[in-house]
Write a protein that holds these residues in place. Structure first.
Motif, PDB file in Angstrom:
ATOM      1  N   GLU A  52       0.831  -1.208   0.000  1.00  0.00           N
ATOM      2  CA  GLU A  52       0.000   0.000   0.000  1.00  0.00           C
ATOM      3  C   GLU A  52       0.864   1.255   0.000  1.00  0.00           C
ATOM      4  OE1 GLU A  52      -3.817  -1.830   2.344  1.00  0.00           O
ATOM      5  OE2 GLU A  52      -2.026  -1.318   3.489  1.00  0.00           O
ATOM      6  N   ILE A  53       1.942   1.233   0.765  1.00  0.00           N
ATOM      7  CA  ILE A  53       2.870   2.369   0.788  1.00  0.00           C
ATOM      8  C   ILE A  53       3.509   2.543  -0.585  1.00  0.00           C
ATOM      9  CG2 ILE A  53       5.012   3.264   1.790  1.00  0.00           C
ATOM     10  CD1 ILE A  53       4.201   1.720   4.383  1.00  0.00           C
ATOM     11  N   LYS A  54       3.970   1.448  -1.175  1.00  0.00           N
ATOM     12  CA  LYS A  54       4.583   1.507  -2.510  1.00  0.00           C
ATOM     13  C   LYS A  54       3.596   2.031  -3.536  1.00  0.00           C
ATOM     14  CE  LYS A  54       7.899  -2.197  -1.723  1.00  0.00           C
ATOM     15  NZ  LYS A  54       8.250  -3.586  -1.999  1.00  0.00           N
ATOM     16  N   LYS A  55       2.342   1.595  -3.447  1.00  0.00           N
ATOM     17  CA  LYS A  55       1.323   2.058  -4.404  1.00  0.00           C
ATOM     18  C   LYS A  55       1.111   3.562  -4.279  1.00  0.00           C
ATOM     19  CE  LYS A  55      -3.365   1.253  -6.028  1.00  0.00           C
ATOM     20  NZ  LYS A  55      -4.559   0.409  -5.924  1.00  0.00           N
ATOM     21  N   GLY A  56       0.963   4.053  -3.056  1.00  0.00           N
ATOM     22  CA  GLY A  56       0.752   5.488  -2.849  1.00  0.00           C
ATOM     23  C   GLY A  56       1.912   6.311  -3.384  1.00  0.00           C
ATOM     24  N   LEU A  57       3.128   5.872  -3.094  1.00  0.00           N
ATOM     25  CA  LEU A  57       4.307   6.603  -3.566  1.00  0.00           C
ATOM     26  C   LEU A  57       4.454   6.500  -5.082  1.00  0.00           C
ATOM     27  CD1 LEU A  57       6.797   5.696  -0.703  1.00  0.00           C
ATOM     28  CD2 LEU A  57       5.598   7.872  -1.049  1.00  0.00           C
ATOM     29  N   SER A  58       4.132   5.342  -5.652  1.00  0.00           N
ATOM     30  CA  SER A  58       4.257   5.186  -7.108  1.00  0.00           C
ATOM     31  C   SER A  58       3.210   6.012  -7.855  1.00  0.00           C
ATOM     32  CB  SER A  58       4.154   3.715  -7.512  1.00  0.00           C
ATOM     33  OG  SER A  58       2.836   3.232  -7.357  1.00  0.00           O
ATOM     34  N   LEU A  59       2.093   6.290  -7.202  1.00  0.00           N
ATOM     35  CA  LEU A  59       1.059   7.128  -7.827  1.00  0.00           C
ATOM     36  C   LEU A  59       1.360   8.614  -7.697  1.00  0.00           C
ATOM     37  CD1 LEU A  59      -2.170   5.186  -6.768  1.00  0.00           C
ATOM     38  CD2 LEU A  59      -1.197   5.368  -9.073  1.00  0.00           C
ATOM     39  N   GLY A  60       2.417   8.946  -6.937  1.00  0.00           N
ATOM     40  CA  GLY A  60       2.826  10.344  -6.869  1.00  0.00           C
ATOM     41  C   GLY A  60       2.749  10.996  -5.510  1.00  0.00           C
ATOM     42  N   ALA A  61       2.393  10.238  -4.461  1.00  0.00           N
ATOM     43  CA  ALA A  61       2.391  10.841  -3.122  1.00  0.00           C
ATOM     44  C   ALA A  61       3.802  11.301  -2.789  1.00  0.00           C
ATOM     45  CB  ALA A  61       1.900   9.838  -2.085  1.00  0.00           C
ATOM     46  N   ASP A  62       3.906  12.443  -2.168  1.00  0.00           N
ATOM     47  CA  ASP A  62       5.203  12.999  -1.795  1.00  0.00           C
ATOM     48  C   ASP A  62       5.713  12.427  -0.479  1.00  0.00           C
ATOM     49  OD1 ASP A  62       5.669  15.283  -3.875  1.00  0.00           O
ATOM     50  OD2 ASP A  62       3.557  15.374  -3.307  1.00  0.00           O
ATOM     51  N   ASP A  63       4.797  11.927   0.334  1.00  0.00           N
ATOM     52  CA  ASP A  63       5.160  11.309   1.605  1.00  0.00           C
ATOM     53  C   ASP A  63       4.008  10.395   1.986  1.00  0.00           C
ATOM     54  OD1 ASP A  63       6.541  10.700   3.924  1.00  0.00           O
ATOM     55  OD2 ASP A  63       6.708  12.776   4.593  1.00  0.00           O
ATOM     56  N   TYR A  64       4.263   9.500   2.934  1.00  0.00           N
ATOM     57  CA  TYR A  64       3.258   8.523   3.354  1.00  0.00           C
ATOM     58  C   TYR A  64       3.422   8.309   4.840  1.00  0.00           C
ATOM     59  CZ  TYR A  64       0.219   4.418   2.642  1.00  0.00           C
ATOM     60  OH  TYR A  64      -0.829   3.522   2.638  1.00  0.00           O
ATOM     61  N   MET A  65       2.365   8.577   5.593  1.00  0.00           N
ATOM     62  CA  MET A  65       2.406   8.393   7.046  1.00  0.00           C
ATOM     63  C   MET A  65       1.239   7.507   7.472  1.00  0.00           C
ATOM     64  SD  MET A  65       3.521  12.160   8.409  1.00  0.00           S
ATOM     65  CE  MET A  65       3.860  11.528  10.054  1.00  0.00           C
ATOM     66  N   ILE A  66       1.499   6.686   8.475  1.00  0.00           N
ATOM     67  CA  ILE A  66       0.500   5.738   8.949  1.00  0.00           C
ATOM     68  C   ILE A  66      -0.126   6.259  10.244  1.00  0.00           C
ATOM     69  CG2 ILE A  66       0.139   3.359   9.706  1.00  0.00           C
ATOM     70  CD1 ILE A  66       2.719   2.750   7.978  1.00  0.00           C
ATOM     71  N   LYS A  67      -1.467   6.205  10.286  1.00  0.00           N
ATOM     72  CA  LYS A  67      -2.208   6.620  11.477  1.00  0.00           C
ATOM     73  C   LYS A  67      -2.288   5.454  12.451  1.00  0.00           C
ATOM     74  CE  LYS A  67      -6.035   7.989   9.295  1.00  0.00           C
ATOM     75  NZ  LYS A  67      -7.333   8.606   9.038  1.00  0.00           N
ATOM     76  N   PRO A  68      -2.298   5.701  13.729  1.00  0.00           N
ATOM     77  CA  PRO A  68      -2.059   7.013  14.320  1.00  0.00           C
ATOM     78  C   PRO A  68      -0.591   7.384  14.169  1.00  0.00           C
ATOM     79  CG  PRO A  68      -2.278   5.377  16.054  1.00  0.00           C
ATOM     80  CD  PRO A  68      -2.516   4.671  14.749  1.00  0.00           C
ATOM     81  N   CYS A  69      -0.352   8.648  13.970  1.00  0.00           N
ATOM     82  CA  CYS A  69       1.024   9.093  13.765  1.00  0.00           C
ATOM     83  C   CYS A  69       1.412  10.087  14.853  1.00  0.00           C
ATOM     84  CB  CYS A  69       1.203   9.716  12.384  1.00  0.00           C
ATOM     85  SG  CYS A  69       0.352  11.268  12.166  1.00  0.00           S
ATOM     86  N   ASN A  70       2.682  10.306  14.943  1.00  0.00           N
ATOM     87  CA  ASN A  70       3.219  11.276  15.884  1.00  0.00           C
ATOM     88  C   ASN A  70       2.913  12.677  15.350  1.00  0.00           C
ATOM     89  OD1 ASN A  70       5.464  13.222  16.628  1.00  0.00           O
ATOM     90  ND2 ASN A  70       5.844  11.555  18.076  1.00  0.00           N
ATOM     91  N   LEU A  71       2.168  13.463  16.110  1.00  0.00           N
ATOM     92  CA  LEU A  71       1.735  14.786  15.658  1.00  0.00           C
ATOM     93  C   LEU A  71       2.918  15.708  15.391  1.00  0.00           C
ATOM     94  CD1 LEU A  71      -0.585  16.644  14.955  1.00  0.00           C
ATOM     95  CD2 LEU A  71      -0.760  17.239  17.370  1.00  0.00           C
TER      96      LEU A  71
END
Length: 84
Positions: A52-71
Motif C-alpha cells: 500500500e505504501i509503494k502504491k501510494g508513492l508510485s502514484l505520486g504521493a510525496d510522503d506517506y504516514m501511517i495513522k495514528p502518527c506522531n503529531l
C-alpha cells in the motif's frame, strides 16, 4: 476535488479510506491534472502494508504516514513541504 480547484491548497493530507472515490483514485486524478500535479500530497492513512505504501508513492504521493502518527513528526513534514 472541486474544492481543491477553487481553494488551490499549498499541501494536501489525503487518506486512502474515503467514501466514494478512494485516496488512490483521488491521488491519480490530482497528479494527472496540470493544475494540481505540483501540490504536495502526504498520504495519512491507517493502511500501512508495504504494498500500500509503494502504491501510494508510485502514484505520486510525496510522503506517506501511517495513522495514528506522531503529531510533532506530521507537523515537521508538513512544514518541510510548505518551505519548498
Amino acid at each position: 476535488l472541486d474544492l481543491i480547484h477553487s481553494v488551490h491548497p499549498s499541501l494536501i493530507l489525503l487518506d486512502i479510506v474515503m467514501p466514494g472515490v478512494n485516496g488512490y483514485e483521488t491521488l491519480s486524478i490530482l497528479k494527472s491534472d496540470p493544475s494540481t500535479k505540483n501540490i504536495p500530497v502526504i498520504m495519512l492513512t491507517i493502511k500501512g502494508a508495504d504494498d500500500e505504501i509503494k502504491k501510494g508513492l508510485s502514484l505520486g504521493a510525496d510522503d506517506y504516514m501511517i495513522k495514528p502518527c506522531n503529531l510533532d513528526l506530521l507537523i515537521k513534514r508538513v512544514n518541510a513541504f510548505l518551505r519548498k
